[in-house]
Design an enzyme around this catalytic site. Structure first.
Site, mmCIF file in Angstrom:
data_model
loop_
_atom_site.group_PDB
_atom_site.id
_atom_site.type_symbol
_atom_site.label_atom_id
_atom_site.label_comp_id
_atom_site.label_asym_id
_atom_site.label_seq_id
_atom_site.Cartn_x
_atom_site.Cartn_y
_atom_site.Cartn_z
ATOM 1 N N TYR A 156 0.131 -11.286 -33.127
ATOM 2 C CA TYR A 156 1.739 -11.455 -31.968
ATOM 3 C C TYR A 156 3.306 -11.682 -32.770
ATOM 4 C CZ TYR A 156 4.939 -14.220 -28.059
ATOM 5 O OH TYR A 156 5.451 -14.229 -27.567
ATOM 6 N N ARG A 197 -1.814 -19.998 -20.376
ATOM 7 C CA ARG A 197 -0.412 -20.799 -20.994
ATOM 8 C C ARG A 197 -0.969 -22.049 -20.745
ATOM 9 N NH1 ARG A 197 4.538 -17.204 -21.707
ATOM 10 N NH2 ARG A 197 3.962 -16.459 -20.021
ATOM 11 N N VAL A 198 -0.358 -23.135 -21.460
ATOM 12 C CA VAL A 198 -1.064 -24.664 -21.064
ATOM 13 C C VAL A 198 -0.121 -24.973 -19.833
ATOM 14 C CG1 VAL A 198 1.021 -26.045 -22.052
ATOM 15 C CG2 VAL A 198 -1.482 -26.911 -22.448
ATOM 16 N N SER A 200 0.745 -24.182 -16.970
ATOM 17 C CA SER A 200 -0.110 -23.108 -15.563
ATOM 18 C C SER A 200 -1.519 -23.514 -16.078
ATOM 19 C CB SER A 200 0.180 -21.716 -15.559
ATOM 20 O OG SER A 200 -0.229 -21.281 -17.197
ATOM 21 N N GLN A 287 2.162 -29.008 -34.400
ATOM 22 C CA GLN A 287 4.140 -30.022 -33.614
ATOM 23 C C GLN A 287 4.780 -28.202 -33.405
ATOM 24 O OE1 GLN A 287 4.634 -32.400 -36.795
ATOM 25 N NE2 GLN A 287 5.387 -30.666 -37.830
#
Ligand code: NAD
Ligand code: UDP
Length: 337
Positions: A156, A197-198, A200, A287
């Site tokens: 990606y 993903r976090v 959802s 981060q």
């Protein structure tokens, strides 16, 4: 603008191609472009997107849906191209990593070729992942990043980096009108419930009473932008004059740890779910926060929707969906700044 655009009264009606248009962001973008009176061609291979996201647009005669894989060339007449086709969730883009790289790289070549032939303006949905696990914080556009070229996320990250290279080489070599936006974590209605993903994951887990899965200690950070804020940024980027190419960061600079996000979701859903800690995936950035000075200056843009406001709308969406209902297509947040 080339000659496929037509004029109706004072309204210029453009023909616009959105690749990945049946996905989470693509569907919001199609809706916005149609509302401005454009003809929209939505192209998708439905790998992570689905027809449900755009079902409410199907009756609109200005909307055209096309099943096509962006890794294959296509011949169309268009004024503008938004190139969004690419799985965005780590579990999906790691499912078939070779196809992920092909989607970014061959997809960019095919869309840039189309832009070259038609003279269309072209926008690339790039990503904060081009910064990898960043050593500069917050991230500015002139930072070249810290990316593992051979890891699980590389298909990606490096695919998107190569796509940016292609965009700028087509600009230098063929004088194309390019626009590159680097998108930071974005959430909202129409994310797929099993997207991985976090935002959802946490909302679905909280609403169904399952454990909330925190990867690592949960002290890694992300900055979450509401979908409609991002679509406004897309619109403003495309409207800049031809000398502006980006790359430009687009995202919300409010930064949270993943544990803070979990606690916020638990509190907002009144859920009794427990936090459980799982292994941190490899190369997971520690981060992430965009420096959006360039977007403020060039686009006069900054996000208007606070995390709580956006989460409320997203929770409402998933709640309806999980109860078997038909969620509203209205994603606007009333009272946003
Ligand atoms: P998504 O997975 O919901 O949408 C991607 C869409 O592209 C899906 O409809 C999928 O079916 C389609 N697609 C995938 N491969 C394709 C191919 N080969 N040919 C045609 N269509 C294909 O993800 P999203 O969140 O809507 O992301 C849209 C774009 O924005 C992606 O390019 C992504 O990399 C970028 N982006 C998103 C985020 C985010 O937080 N949402 C962050 C950074 C970048
Ligand atoms: N994450 C998590 N639990 C989950 C899904 C994700 O703790 O159920 C973490 C993930 O490890 C990462 C962050 O949340 O640190 C954001 O993950 P996401 O997949 O949404 O996007 P990324 O920014 O990593 O591409």
């Amino acid at each position: 603008m080339n000659d496929v655009a037509s004029t109706l009264g004072n309204i210029v009606r453009k023909r616009i191609l959105v690749t990945g248009g049946a996905g989470f962001l693509g569907s919001h973008l199609c809706e916005r472009l149609l509302s401005e009176g454009n003809d929209v061609i939505c192209m998708d291979n439905y790998f992570t997107g689905n027809k449900q996201n755009i079902a409410h647009l199907m009756d609109n005669p200005a909307f055209e849906l096309m099943r096509h894989d962006v890794t294959f060339p296509i011949y169309l007449e268009v004024d503008e191209i938004y190139n969004l086709a690419c799985p965005a969730s780590p579990i999906h883009y790691q499912h078939d990593p070779v196809q992920t790289t092909k989607t970014s790289v061959h997809g960019a070549i095919n869309m840039l070729g189309l832009a070259k032939r038609t003279g269309a303006k072209i926008f690339q949905a790039s990503t904060s992942e081009v910064y990898g696990d960043p050593k500069v914080h917050p991230q500015t556009e002139d930072y070249w990043g810290h990316v593992n070229p051979i890891g699980f996320r590389s298909c990606y990250d490096e695919g998107k980096r190569c796509a940016e290279t292609l965009f700028f080489d087509y600009r230098r070599q063929h004088n194309l009108r390019i626009k590159v936006g680097r998108i930071f974590n974005t959430y909202g209605p129409r994310m797929h419930p099993n997207d991985g993903r976090v935002v959802s994951n946490f909302i679905v887990q909280a609403l169904t009473g399952e454990d909330i899965t925190i990867y690592g200690e949960g002290d890694q950070t992300r900055s979450f932008c509401y979908a409609l804020d991002l679509i406004e940024a897309f619109h403003r980027i495309m409207a800049t004059d031809d000398s502006f190419t980006g790359p430009v960061n687009i995202g919300n600079p409010d930064e949270f740890t993943i544990r803070q996000l979990a606690e916020k979701v638990l509190q907002m859903t009144n859920s009794k779910s427990k936090l459980v800690f799982k292994d941190l995936p490899s190369d997971d950035p520690t981060q992430r926060r965009p420096d959006i000075s360039l977007a403020k200056k060039e686009l006069d843009w900054e996000p208007q929707v606070k995390l709580e406001q956006g989460l409320e709308k997203t929770i409402e969406y998933f709640d309806t969906l999980l109860k078997g209902g038909k969620p509203s297509t209205e994603a606007r947040v009333i009272g946003a700044a």
